[in-house]
Scaffold this motif. Structure first.
Motif, mmCIF file in Angstrom:
data_model
loop_
_atom_site.group_PDB
_atom_site.id
_atom_site.type_symbol
_atom_site.label_atom_id
_atom_site.label_comp_id
_atom_site.label_asym_id
_atom_site.label_seq_id
_atom_site.Cartn_x
_atom_site.Cartn_y
_atom_site.Cartn_z
ATOM 1 N N UNK A 115 0.874 -1.178 0.000
ATOM 2 C CA UNK A 115 0.000 0.000 0.000
ATOM 3 C C UNK A 115 0.911 1.228 0.000
ATOM 4 N N UNK A 116 1.028 1.894 -1.148
ATOM 5 C CA UNK A 116 1.967 3.006 -1.303
ATOM 6 C C UNK A 116 1.245 4.224 -1.853
ATOM 7 N N UNK A 117 1.673 5.415 -1.411
ATOM 8 C CA UNK A 117 1.027 6.676 -1.787
ATOM 9 C C UNK A 117 1.813 7.387 -2.872
ATOM 10 N N UNK A 122 5.250 4.596 1.823
ATOM 11 C CA UNK A 122 4.696 3.250 1.905
ATOM 12 C C UNK A 122 3.944 3.139 3.227
ATOM 13 N N UNK A 123 2.630 3.028 3.134
ATOM 14 C CA UNK A 123 1.817 3.016 4.340
ATOM 15 C C UNK A 123 1.945 1.701 5.100
ATOM 16 N N UNK A 124 1.925 0.582 4.379
ATOM 17 C CA UNK A 124 2.040 -0.711 5.043
ATOM 18 C C UNK A 124 2.234 -1.795 3.999
ATOM 19 N N UNK A 157 4.741 -0.399 8.819
ATOM 20 C CA UNK A 157 4.294 -1.616 9.507
ATOM 21 C C UNK A 157 4.066 -2.762 8.525
ATOM 22 N N UNK A 158 4.313 -3.953 8.976
ATOM 23 C CA UNK A 158 4.089 -5.162 8.195
ATOM 24 C C UNK A 158 3.075 -6.043 8.918
ATOM 25 N N UNK A 179 -7.523 -1.726 7.717
ATOM 26 C CA UNK A 179 -6.286 -1.429 8.428
ATOM 27 C C UNK A 179 -5.558 -0.248 7.793
ATOM 28 N N UNK A 180 -5.558 -0.189 6.458
ATOM 29 C CA UNK A 180 -4.932 0.938 5.765
ATOM 30 C C UNK A 180 -5.599 2.252 6.138
ATOM 31 N N UNK A 181 -6.929 2.273 6.153
ATOM 32 C CA UNK A 181 -7.648 3.509 6.491
ATOM 33 C C UNK A 181 -7.384 3.885 7.950
#
Length: 390
Positions: A115-117, A122-124, A157-158, A179-181
């Motif tokens: 999950x990357x912006x 990289x968010x997670x 986080x992983x 979880x991402x939100x």
């Protein structure tokens, strides 16, 4: 074909003629290595689908006040990229036997979700493992954590999950998005967010879209069979990941052969390769090269022109149709028949041609209303039949 047209003898292989043909027509034809592709990916209708996607994306950018940190692409890739085999030759110490490492994965990790912006953040990440029965799973290969977060110092986080095949499921997709939100809500405030993802059925969850819309999180799906062209993570990030995974395997294989010790027991190449592949500049390059952010419609259309076949310029039909016509003429010349089996690509359903989450919700509401109307109509008809019989 040339053998039958020119009525050559059976032992004639045509090698010399082919060389001469390529030389005579070198200003028109050339030879190149073919690229494998499916019929769906070579469909000329992809141009129309990508253009619709661009129009919906442009509309959402205009209506939502988005910032790069909250334009997030979610994509999956194989944890072990294809072609990761040990090198055929290794440097070693003279006079000592060498050994090859057959596998670097000790924990059955099959899928890596990123999950990357658009800002390069990289968010997670999520690592999906293949579940096995406890009777066949050795203690050394057991997963040390179960569905819990591991925060690396100065890193993202992983999360961990298990599945029978080690692939994404609908239930896991819901967990990943929620979880991402939750991660974004720590800094998002009242800003809207946009989630970009490809369009398989496992991602097509209307109830999840409704839930996220209440939290001002919007979905935008890439058209079917086009994510390899315009999805950001499918560009530079995953390409660097696969490259670094191969390099790291070769280095560890050689080091293990030189030292005569197994250096790979507590290390996997995925943990080392991902730090290079998902660095800020690489993520930014993935979004920039695909024209997603900064939004560049001309770049997206340039990718479209390069990779999707154009209809014939004189309007006589598409390239596949011209190829079928040519094949028909050749067969008629050689065998006296022009029968050619043509398989046409099935058109997409209506919901598969919509890419914005709110449009999919509206379509689902219309379908539900139509079904309710049809059920009410049938009930009225049954009541009318019963009344007449009475």
């Amino acid at each position: 074909m040339a053998n039958e047209i020119y009525l050559k003898r059976d032992y004639w292989d045509g090698t010399k003629w082919l060389r001469g043909f390529k030389k005579r027509w070198s200003h028109i034809v050339t030879t190149r290595k073919s690229k494998r592709s499916t019929k769906e990916r070579s469909n000329t209708d992809l141009r129309e689908y990508i253009q619709k996607f661009v129009a919906q994306y442009k509309e959402m950018l205009a209506s939502l006040n988005l910032i790069p940190d909250f334009i997030v692409d979610i994509d999956e890739t194989k944890a072990e990229p294809a072609g990761l085999t040990s090198p055929p030759e290794l440097f070693g110490t003279r006079g000592k036997s060498e050994h090859h490492i057959q596998s670097l994965i000790k924990d059955d990790c099959r899928t890596l979700v990123v999950c990357a912006a658009a800002s390069g953040k990289t968010w997670m990440t999520v690592k999906i493992y293949q579940a096995r029965s406890s009777a066949t799973l050795s203690n050394k290969a057991r997963l040390p954590v179960k569905d819990q977060t591991r925060i690396l110092r100065g890193d993202w986080p992983t999360f961990y999950a298990r599945h029978r095949k080690g692939t994404m499921t609908l239930d896991l997709w819901r967990k990943v998005v929620r979880q991402l939100v939750d991660e974004m809500d720590l800094t998002r405030g009242d800003r809207p967010a946009l989630i970009l993802c490809d369009h398989p059925k496992v991602h097509h969850d209307i109830e999840l879209m409704r839930e996220m819309l209440q939290r001002d999180v919007h979905f935008l799906f890439f058209p079917h069979n086009t994510s390899h062209l315009i999805q950001p993570l499918d560009g530079a990030p995953f390409a660097v990941y696969k490259q670094q995974a191969r390099i790291f395997r070769y280095r560890l294989s050689t080091a293990s052969a030189l030292s005569q010790s197994d250096l790979l027991e507590e290390v996997t190449y995925e943990d080392n390769a991902k730090h290079l592949a998902f660095a800020t500049e690489v993520i930014k390059a993935g979004f920039r090269d695909r024209g997603i952010w900064p939004f560049d419609e001309s770049r997206i259309l340039a990718i479209l022109e390069k990779n999707v076949p154009l209809p014939d310029s004189n309007g006589s039909g598409s390239i596949p149709e011209e190829a079928i016509l040519f094949k028909t003429q050749i067969l008629k010349e050689l065998t006296g028949t022009s029968r050619v089996k043509v398989t046409r690509v099935r058109g997409l359903e209506e919901e598969d041609q919509l890419y914005a989450g709110h449009l999919l919700i509206e379509l689902e509401d219309r379908k539900n209303a139509e079904l309710a109307r049809q059920r009410a109509e049938k009930e009225r008809e049954k009541e009318e039949v019963a009344r007449k019989k009475k």
